[in-house]
Design a protein around this motif. Structure first.
Motif, short mmCIF file in Angstrom:
data_model
loop_
_atom_site.label_atom_id
_atom_site.label_comp_id
_atom_site.label_asym_id
_atom_site.label_seq_id
_atom_site.Cartn_x
_atom_site.Cartn_y
_atom_site.Cartn_z
N VAL A 202 130.28 63.55 -26.97
CA VAL A 202 128.84 63.38 -26.78
C VAL A 202 128.42 62.05 -27.40
O VAL A 202 128.76 61.75 -28.55
CB VAL A 202 128.03 64.53 -27.44
N ARG A 203 127.70 61.26 -26.63
CA ARG A 203 127.15 60.00 -27.14
C ARG A 203 125.72 60.27 -27.58
O ARG A 203 124.87 60.64 -26.78
CB ARG A 203 127.18 58.93 -26.05
N GLU A 204 125.46 60.14 -28.86
CA GLU A 204 124.16 60.49 -29.40
C GLU A 204 123.06 59.59 -28.83
O GLU A 204 123.26 58.40 -28.61
CB GLU A 204 124.18 60.38 -30.93
N ASN A 205 121.92 60.21 -28.63
CA ASN A 205 120.74 59.47 -28.16
C ASN A 205 119.83 59.22 -29.36
O ASN A 205 119.57 60.12 -30.16
CB ASN A 205 120.00 60.29 -27.10
N ARG A 206 119.35 58.00 -29.50
CA ARG A 206 118.53 57.66 -30.66
C ARG A 206 117.13 58.26 -30.61
O ARG A 206 116.46 58.35 -31.62
CB ARG A 206 118.44 56.13 -30.79
N HIS A 207 116.70 58.68 -29.44
CA HIS A 207 115.35 59.25 -29.34
C HIS A 207 115.38 60.73 -29.71
O HIS A 207 116.24 61.48 -29.24
CB HIS A 207 114.79 59.09 -27.93
N PRO A 208 114.47 61.19 -30.55
CA PRO A 208 114.52 62.59 -31.01
C PRO A 208 114.25 63.61 -29.91
O PRO A 208 114.57 64.79 -30.08
CB PRO A 208 113.41 62.64 -32.08
N LEU A 209 113.67 63.20 -28.79
CA LEU A 209 113.36 64.14 -27.71
C LEU A 209 114.41 64.11 -26.61
O LEU A 209 114.19 64.68 -25.54
CB LEU A 209 111.99 63.82 -27.12
N ALA A 210 115.55 63.48 -26.87
CA ALA A 210 116.61 63.40 -25.86
C ALA A 210 117.93 63.87 -26.44
O ALA A 210 118.33 63.45 -27.53
CB ALA A 210 116.74 61.97 -25.34
N ALA A 211 118.60 64.76 -25.72
CA ALA A 211 119.93 65.19 -26.13
C ALA A 211 120.93 64.08 -25.88
O ALA A 211 120.69 63.17 -25.07
CB ALA A 211 120.32 66.44 -25.35
N GLY A 212 122.07 64.14 -26.55
CA GLY A 212 123.11 63.15 -26.33
C GLY A 212 123.67 63.26 -24.92
O GLY A 212 123.63 64.32 -24.29
#
Length: 362
Positions: A202-212
């Motif tokens: 999983v590539r993490e997403n920097r936005h708190p409202l988006a899953a990786g």
């Protein structure tokens, strides 16, 4: 030029008619406009679905809908003036070429999308893109990465890493089908499903409202991965016949349907042209919302099928690497498969490709 009684006319390129409540709607794909019309207008356009003269259309409208000849002729003149009906020699030769190859729907999609204004990344496209995504996140969190299980009986499959480690044949041998033939059993089905559909990371997403975003063995534009995997088990050692869904994020195959035909030809005609007795059929479905959350322009449909093609090639390659005979094709009875899988709306999820597999004689 005014049409005469002898001129043959036809509905213009890019003009389409759809029901709209108690009336009808005419869509002009070239201009991206539409108009709500009455039954007389709809009937008039229907009369010109095939080349005909004004007199021929008037006769059809009188016999089929009871329109007086004067009214029918007047309607033809009105819609000829609007450009909805044109002389047959004004229809695009390009449209005829697409239609001759069975691509009429693709031609319509092209008309509706070819001049869409896209972001220019050489100017300010990137900053505009970032702003758009932030707005999308605020409107609706971006968390849908795979379709959840449905509560049916299920069994675990290997992790992607463990499954990949079992495929030891050289790539050139797998591509050419030079791998020692093997039986099609539960182990083979689970290894192929895991390696094709499972999650590598999983590539993490920097936005708190988006899953990786998921990393899988096949590429996907923007890491959206809009493709789901299913297995139709016909005759596989150690597995109950039925339709199984690979629950991507949970490493398991879940039984979602058992009301399936005994003969593969009923749903996958043509499979037996290449395979004597297909034991399993791997099915790919598309979930457009996963891709279109990010890419909301009309041409995104094309990228979805590119994703499906990548994954289809991976499934076929894995089948050959497992020592199986494979045959991939899009000619499937998708509506019946979708009903068996519990898919209720093809705009939400639809089957697009199938890969039949057959093992060595047992």
């Amino acid at each position: 030029m005014d049409a005469t009684q002898e001129d043959e006319l036809i509905v213009a390129d890019g003009v389409r008619l759809t029901p709209d409540g108690d009336r009808w709607r005419v869509h002009e794909l070239r201009s991206k406009t539409s108009a709500r019309v009455d039954a007389v207008a709809a009937a008039t356009l229907m009369a010109y679905a095939q080349p005909t003269t004004v007199a021929g259309a008037a006769s059809y409208l009188n016999e089929s809908f009871g329109l007086e000849p004067e009214q029918a002729t007047g309607a033809s003149a009105v819609y000829r003036e609007r450009g909805w009906i044109v002389p047959t020699d004004e229809r695009s030769a390009e449209a005829a070429r697409w239609t001759a190859h069975g691509w009429s729907a693709a031609w319509e999609h092209h008309l509706a999308t070819f001049d869409y204004p896209y972001e220019d990344y050489q100017v300010d496209g990137r900053s505009s893109d970032v702003g758009l995504m932030s707005r999308y996140y605020e409107e609706e969190p971006d968390t849908r990465r795979y379709e959840p299980g449905r509560g049916g009986p299920s069994g675990p499959v290997p992790t992607v890493e463990d499954a990949l480690a079992t495929f030891t044949a050289p790539l050139t041998d797998a591509l050419r089908g030079h791998v020692t033939p093997s039986v099609l059993d539960r182990n083979a089905v689970e290894r192929i499903a895991a390696a094709a559909f499972g999650v590598l990371g999983v590539r993490e997403n920097r936005h708190p409202l988006a899953a990786g975003t998921l990393r899988r063995t096949s590429p996907s534009g923007g890491g959206r991965h809009p493709i789901e995997g299913y297995v139709w088990v016909v005759d596989v050692d150690g597995m109950q016949p039925g339709l199984y869904h690979h629950v991507i994020g949970e490493d398991r195959l879940e039984l979602v349907g058992t009301d399936l035909p005994a003969d593969v030809d009923d749903w996958f005609p043509g499979a037996k042209l290449r395979l004597a007795e297909p034991g399993a059929v791997f099915l790919l479905s598309v979930v457009p919302a996963r891709n279109m959350y990010r890419y909301r322009e009309p041409r995104t449909l094309r990228t979805i099928f590119m994703d499906a093609a990548h994954l289809a090639s991976t499934v076929e390659l894995l089948g050959r690497a497992a020592g199986l005979e494979v045959f991939g094709h899009h000619g499937i009875e998708h509506d019946q498969v979708e009903r068996a899988a519990g898919m209720t709306n093809p705009l939400q999820e639809a089957v697009v490709y199938a890969v039949g597999m057959q093992g060595a004689a047992r």
